[in-house]
Scaffold this motif. Structure first.
Motif, PDB file in Angstrom:
ATOM      1  N   ALA A   1      -4.784  -4.514  11.750  1.00 16.80           N
ATOM      2  CA  ALA A   1      -5.911  -3.159  11.864  1.00 16.80           C
ATOM      3  C   ALA A   1      -5.323  -2.883  11.006  1.00 16.80           C
ATOM      4  N   MET A   2      -3.499  -2.525  10.989  1.00 17.77           N
ATOM      5  CA  MET A   2      -2.974  -1.399  10.307  1.00 17.77           C
ATOM      6  C   MET A   2      -2.891  -2.243   8.253  1.00 17.77           C
ATOM      7  N   PHE A   3      -3.300  -3.031   7.784  1.00 10.93           N
ATOM      8  CA  PHE A   3      -3.717  -4.034   6.889  1.00 10.93           C
ATOM      9  C   PHE A   3      -5.151  -3.460   6.539  1.00 10.93           C
ATOM     10  N   ALA A   4      -5.509  -4.023   6.858  1.00 12.50           N
ATOM     11  CA  ALA A   4      -7.439  -3.310   7.120  1.00 12.50           C
ATOM     12  C   ALA A   4      -7.390  -1.794   7.032  1.00 12.50           C
ATOM     13  N   VAL A   5      -7.496  -0.939   8.069  1.00 13.10           N
ATOM     14  CA  VAL A   5      -6.361   0.929   7.656  1.00 13.10           C
ATOM     15  C   VAL A   5      -6.135   1.041   6.078  1.00 13.10           C
ATOM     16  N   MET A   6      -4.658   0.464   5.618  1.00  9.67           N
ATOM     17  CA  MET A   6      -4.630   0.430   4.214  1.00  9.67           C
ATOM     18  C   MET A   6      -4.847   0.050   3.660  1.00  9.67           C
TER      19      MET A   6
ATOM     20  N   ALA B   1       2.861  -9.569   1.685  1.00  6.40           N
ATOM     21  CA  ALA B   1       3.496  -8.098   2.226  1.00  6.40           C
ATOM     22  C   ALA B   1       4.040  -7.198   1.311  1.00  6.40           C
ATOM     23  N   THR B   2       4.586  -7.966   1.123  1.00  3.05           N
ATOM     24  CA  THR B   2       6.366  -6.965   0.397  1.00  3.05           C
ATOM     25  C   THR B   2       5.764  -7.120  -0.847  1.00  3.05           C
ATOM     26  N   VAL B   3       5.341  -7.734  -1.280  1.00  6.67           N
ATOM     27  CA  VAL B   3       4.905  -7.226  -2.554  1.00  6.67           C
ATOM     28  C   VAL B   3       3.811  -6.026  -2.499  1.00  6.67           C
ATOM     29  N   ALA B   4       2.847  -6.471  -1.857  1.00  2.00           N
ATOM     30  CA  ALA B   4       1.640  -5.066  -1.986  1.00  2.00           C
ATOM     31  C   ALA B   4       2.822  -3.945  -1.387  1.00  2.00           C
ATOM     32  N   LEU B   5       3.581  -3.651  -0.305  1.00  4.76           N
ATOM     33  CA  LEU B   5       3.660  -2.640  -0.306  1.00  4.76           C
ATOM     34  C   LEU B   5       4.927  -1.952  -1.343  1.00  4.76           C
ATOM     35  N   ALA B   6       5.334  -2.567  -1.632  1.00  2.23           N
ATOM     36  CA  ALA B   6       6.141  -2.232  -2.726  1.00  2.23           C
ATOM     37  C   ALA B   6       5.223  -1.867  -3.926  1.00  2.23           C
ATOM     38  N   ALA B   7       4.152  -1.904  -3.985  1.00  2.00           N
ATOM     39  CA  ALA B   7       3.574  -1.811  -5.543  1.00  2.00           C
ATOM     40  C   ALA B   7       2.438  -0.305  -4.480  1.00  2.00           C
ATOM     41  N   LYS B   8       2.519  -0.331  -2.982  1.00  2.00           N
ATOM     42  CA  LYS B   8       2.174   0.941  -3.036  1.00  2.00           C
ATOM     43  C   LYS B   8       2.601   2.129  -2.772  1.00  2.00           C
TER      44      LYS B   8
ATOM     45  N   VAL C   1      -6.547  -3.983  -6.122  1.00  2.00           N
ATOM     46  CA  VAL C   1      -5.297  -4.464  -6.107  1.00  2.00           C
ATOM     47  C   VAL C   1      -4.741  -3.936  -5.312  1.00  2.00           C
ATOM     48  N   LEU C   2      -4.710  -3.427  -4.531  1.00  2.00           N
ATOM     49  CA  LEU C   2      -3.586  -3.519  -3.601  1.00  2.00           C
ATOM     50  C   LEU C   2      -5.020  -3.132  -2.361  1.00  2.00           C
ATOM     51  N   GLY C   3      -6.138  -2.444  -2.528  1.00  2.00           N
ATOM     52  CA  GLY C   3      -7.435  -1.637  -1.110  1.00  2.00           C
ATOM     53  C   GLY C   3      -7.960  -3.852  -0.939  1.00  2.00           C
ATOM     54  N   LEU C   4      -7.882  -4.945  -1.780  1.00  2.00           N
ATOM     55  CA  LEU C   4      -8.434  -5.807  -1.664  1.00  2.00           C
ATOM     56  C   LEU C   4      -7.074  -6.852  -0.836  1.00  2.00           C
ATOM     57  N   SER C   5      -5.630  -7.039  -2.012  1.00  2.00           N
ATOM     58  CA  SER C   5      -4.882  -7.382  -1.118  1.00  2.00           C
ATOM     59  C   SER C   5      -4.020  -7.282   0.902  1.00  2.00           C
ATOM     60  N   PHE C   6      -4.998  -5.626   1.022  1.00  2.00           N
ATOM     61  CA  PHE C   6      -4.414  -5.021   2.076  1.00  2.00           C
ATOM     62  C   PHE C   6      -5.892  -5.875   2.963  1.00  2.00           C
TER      63      PHE C   6
ATOM     64  N   ILE D   1       4.903  -5.098 -10.993  1.00  2.00           N
ATOM     65  CA  ILE D   1       2.924  -4.586 -10.208  1.00  2.00           C
ATOM     66  C   ILE D   1       2.311  -2.977 -11.263  1.00  2.00           C
ATOM     67  N   THR D   2       2.669  -2.171 -10.395  1.00  2.00           N
ATOM     68  CA  THR D   2       2.572  -1.053 -10.706  1.00  2.00           C
ATOM     69  C   THR D   2       2.983  -0.620 -12.034  1.00  2.00           C
ATOM     70  N   SER D   3       3.472  -0.830 -12.765  1.00  2.00           N
ATOM     71  CA  SER D   3       3.857  -0.219 -14.049  1.00  2.00           C
ATOM     72  C   SER D   3       3.426  -0.907 -15.411  1.00  2.00           C
ATOM     73  N   MET D   4       2.574  -2.051 -14.615  1.00  2.00           N
ATOM     74  CA  MET D   4       1.856  -2.586 -15.334  1.00  2.00           C
ATOM     75  C   MET D   4       0.076  -2.546 -15.678  1.00  2.00           C
ATOM     76  N   VAL D   5       0.125  -2.083 -14.908  1.00  2.00           N
ATOM     77  CA  VAL D   5      -1.784  -1.867 -14.597  1.00  2.00           C
ATOM     78  C   VAL D   5      -1.794  -0.191 -13.613  1.00  2.00           C
ATOM     79  N   THR D   6      -3.129  -0.011 -14.441  1.00  2.00           N
ATOM     80  CA  THR D   6      -3.137   1.696 -14.626  1.00  2.00           C
ATOM     81  C   THR D   6      -3.454   2.122 -12.929  1.00  2.00           C
ATOM     82  N   PRO D   7      -3.185   3.199 -12.232  1.00  2.00           N
ATOM     83  CA  PRO D   7      -3.439   3.700 -11.493  1.00  2.00           C
ATOM     84  C   PRO D   7      -4.794   3.234  -9.984  1.00  2.00           C
ATOM     85  N   ASP D   8      -6.050   2.787 -11.428  1.00  2.00           N
ATOM     86  CA  ASP D   8      -7.699   2.607 -10.325  1.00  2.00           C
ATOM     87  C   ASP D   8      -7.261   0.827 -10.437  1.00  2.00           C
ATOM     88  N   THR D   9      -6.171   0.213 -11.624  1.00  2.00           N
ATOM     89  CA  THR D   9      -6.655  -0.891 -11.187  1.00  2.00           C
ATOM     90  C   THR D   9      -5.461  -1.364  -9.797  1.00  2.00           C
TER      91      THR D   9
END
Length: 190
Positions: A173-178, A122-129, A71-76, A59-67
């Motif tokens: 709370a940890m996910f929300a902060v991220m 969460a693993t998908v999102a953390l690997a993207a982060k 995606v990460l913010g809303l996913s978390f 996912i990180t290789s397919m989308v722009t950093p802004d996108t």
């Protein structure tokens, strides 16, 4: 190292009370053979989270950093809400055991139960982060084991003493902060 430590902690907290931890309780009560159950949990988690980590890296290789930031913010933030919703185990996930033995039953039921589960997402999102998905997968696998091995050995007696709402609240709370930090683009998130 940050990816390993953070991934271990957040998944260990998110796994407490999760349906796969409930599955560990059920399998332990049914078979009373902890080592093949733990081996099945480990193998299923490595494969499942390995695939999730690869997806996050892709996912990180397919989308722009802004996108990716959105995606990460809303996913978390979505993970924060999902973590507060209690899981229930489905009976079909435990019926496979009769034909495959303890290890096989654990491997198959854990792999299937983890598909689309919050710790896999969460693993998908953390690997993207984080820039190193391998350390994320190692961390999320350790987090699963940290939460599930005691479930296998101690069973329902231990589960009754864990303040699940507090643990889920901390993980949420940890996910929300991220999520908020990602949306605000604070720190070195991408």
């Amino acid at each position: 190292m940050e990816a390993l430590i953070f991934s271990t902690g957040v998944v260990a907290l998110a796994e407490i009370g999760d349906k796969t931890q409930l599955l560990a309780f059920i399998l332990a009560a049914r078979f009373k053979k902890p080592l093949p159950i733990i081996a099945g949990i480990f193998c299923a988690t490595v494969v499942n989270h390995g695939l999730a980590g690869a997806l996050g890296a892709w996912i990180t290789s397919m989308v722009t950093p802004d996108t990716l930031r959105w995606v990460l913010g809303l996913s978390f933030l979505g993970m924060a809400v999902w973590t507060l919703i209690p899981d229930k185990i489905e009976e079909e996930e435990t019926k496979i055991a009769g034909q495959l033995g303890v290890f096989g039953a654990t491997l198959v039921t854990f792999f299937l139960a983890e598909m689309g589960d919050k710790t896999q997402i969460a693993t998908v999102a953390l690997a993207a982060k984080f820039s190193d998905p391998i350390w994320v997968v190692v961390g999320t696998t350790l987090g699963m084991l940290v939460a599930d091995i005691p479930a296998v050995f101690v069973g329902d007696r231990f589960a009754a003493k864990i303040p699940l709402k507090l643990v889920h609240g901390i993980a949420a709370a940890m996910f929300a902060v991220m999520g908020v930090l990602a949306l605000l683009n604070v720190g070195n998130l991408l």
